[in-house]
Write an enzyme that holds these catalytic residues in place. Structure first.
Site, PDB file in Angstrom:
ATOM      1  N   GLU A 105      72.803 -51.701  16.539  1.00  2.08           N
ATOM      2  CA  GLU A 105      72.084 -50.623  15.849  1.00  2.08           C
ATOM      3  C   GLU A 105      72.381 -49.288  16.516  1.00  2.08           C
ATOM      4  OE1 GLU A 105      70.314 -50.922  13.149  1.00  2.08           O
ATOM      5  OE2 GLU A 105      69.795 -53.055  13.018  1.00  2.08           O
ATOM      6  N   HIS A 152      74.486 -52.360   4.902  1.00  9.07           N
ATOM      7  CA  HIS A 152      73.532 -51.370   4.386  1.00  9.07           C
ATOM      8  C   HIS A 152      74.298 -50.066   4.181  1.00  9.07           C
ATOM      9  CE1 HIS A 152      70.244 -53.945   6.427  1.00  9.07           C
ATOM     10  NE2 HIS A 152      70.427 -54.293   5.165  1.00  9.07           N
ATOM     11  N   HIS A 172      75.271 -51.548  12.319  1.00 12.14           N
ATOM     12  CA  HIS A 172      74.222 -50.942  11.479  1.00 12.14           C
ATOM     13  C   HIS A 172      73.744 -49.618  12.056  1.00 12.14           C
ATOM     14  CE1 HIS A 172      73.021 -54.357   8.736  1.00 12.14           C
ATOM     15  NE2 HIS A 172      73.855 -54.961   9.566  1.00 12.14           N
ATOM     16  N   GLU A 174      73.912 -46.616   5.980  1.00  8.33           N
ATOM     17  CA  GLU A 174      74.061 -46.553   7.440  1.00  8.33           C
ATOM     18  C   GLU A 174      75.522 -46.221   7.772  1.00  8.33           C
ATOM     19  OE1 GLU A 174      70.408 -49.736   7.638  1.00  8.33           O
ATOM     20  OE2 GLU A 174      72.303 -50.313   8.562  1.00  8.33           O
TER      21      GLU A 174
HETATM   22 ZN   LIG Z   1      71.058 -52.000   8.564  1.00  7.96          ZN
END
Ligand SMILES: [Zn+2]
Length: 375
Positions: free
Chosen positions: A339, A172, A265, A175
């Site tokens: 994350e 992504h 991420h 990010e």
């Molecule tokens: Zn992500």
């Protein structure tokens, strides 16, 4: 004032700039959607004006973004470094989110400022990182193939050990904390005085893809590649047409095998660092779960910005279109998504900076201790 986002990773649309009275310039802005998909959240732009002038900014469509909860308790990332090149140091500017609009005020002594959703990590910095790491004789460097727009998909492979460890970042593209973390991980890995790194390089061969989505990153997308594909929903049926980036990585993984997979991420909403496990894939084994618990415990102890209390709710069935789930099922190995917050760690806050590049780098470096514990 003059507003520009016409550079690598830039994203904003100017609705209007009003002279707000008393020398106050007010900019009405809008988030631009990813090129071929209806995602919007990332912004990064430069402002030039009169030194000391008071500015105010309002992103009018923040409430219509992909993750509106991301604006609750969020403060804008800002830099006042000069107009040339990319800023290196970033601070937080208090922002207000109300009625679907994100607004903040700022005055720059130099007359220049940059604002972003998170500290950007531009193509040039990634290129420099790859060159620096690849120059080490312990590292093999290859391009797995080209992105849809012809950018190389770099793979860096340090280590001599039998266990294949894969780390990827920036599926992504908005990010950017993932790039900062992977930079910290790679630099620690090649520190010759770091005993954890030396042990890991003896036990494992790492395969690191620092920038999975170079087209989306250059275009200032939050989530998708040049074809509008969310790469982290493309793993089960990756095609060279829609998701070549995932397709090439999958092919290479089948050659090397995978003992441990970490996909890095950022999460727009939650103010925490946390792991998303793959305990819900059909073929999960007690050993996979035990290794994941060892990884998490070691990471929490090494870097308490990371925690294991808060995260996504558990779901009974894994979505095998997601990278870490697909890898867990395919290779029956420890496989996780890491994350990081866009905001701050509520368990360990640093209000002036929020979650920051240096904290990302330290978390990435700490992942080596956790990987060694898990292997
Ligand atoms: Zn992500």
């Amino acid at each position: 004032m003059e507003i520009s986002a016409d550079f690598d990773g830039g994203n904003i649309e100017v609705v209007a700039v009003d002279a707000g009275g008393e020398g106050r310039n007010a900019a009405r802005l809008a988030l631009r959607a990813d090129g071929r998909a209806d995602f919007r959240q990332w912004f990064f732009f430069r402002v030039s004006g009169t030194p000391g002038e008071a500015w105010s900014f309002e992103i009018e469509n923040a409430g219509a973004s992909s993750y509106p909860k991301g604006w609750e308790g969020y403060d804008v990332v800002a830099s006042t470094e000069g107009p040339a090149g990319a800023p290196e140091s970033w601070v937080r500017v208090p922002a207000r989110y109300a009625d679907g609009r994100l607004s903040w005020s700022f005055a720059s002594a130099s007359g220049t400022a940059w604002f972003a959703y998170f500290a950007p990590y531009q193509t040039a910095r990634n290129r420099a990182l790859v060159a620096r790491i690849a120059a080490d004789p312990r590292v093999r460097h290859e391009s797995l193939g080209a992105s849809l727009e012809g950018r190389p998909l770099d793979l860096l492979s340090p280590g001599e050990g039998p266990k294949p460890v894969w780390v990827i970042a920036r599926q992504h593209p908005g990010e950017t904390m993932a790039s900062w973390a992977v930079e910290g991980l790679l630099e620690r890995l090649l520190d010759p005085l770091d005993a954890v790194a030396r042990r890991l390089l003896a036990e494992a061969t790492l395969h690191v893809v620092p920038l999975m989505n170079p087209d989306g990153a250059a275009a200032g997308h939050i989530r998708t590649n040049a074809a509008g594909t969310d790469l982290n929903r493309a793993w089960r049926n990756a095609t060279p047409e829609a998701a070549p980036e995932v397709f090439f990585v999958r092919e290479r993984m089948r050659q090397t095998g995978v003992s441990l997979f970490l996909d890095i991420h950022g999460d727009e909403g939650l103010p925490y660092c946390f792991l998303v496990d793959a305990d819900n894939v059909p073929s999960v084994t007690p050993e996979m779960i035990a290794r994941r618990e060892r990884f998490a415990a070691a990471l929490e102890q090494t870097d308490p910005d990371f925690q294991t209390v808060h995260g996504y709710p558990k779901t009974p069935n894994a979505n095998l279109d997601i990278g870490s789930k697909w890898v867990a099922e395919e290779f029956k190995c420890l496989s996780m998504t890491l994350e990081q917050p866009f905001k701050d760690c509520a368990n360990s806050p640093v209000p002036a900076l929020g979650w920051s590049p240096e904290r990302c780098r330290r978390l990435g470096a700490a992942c080596l201790t956790a990987a060694l514990a898990a292997l």
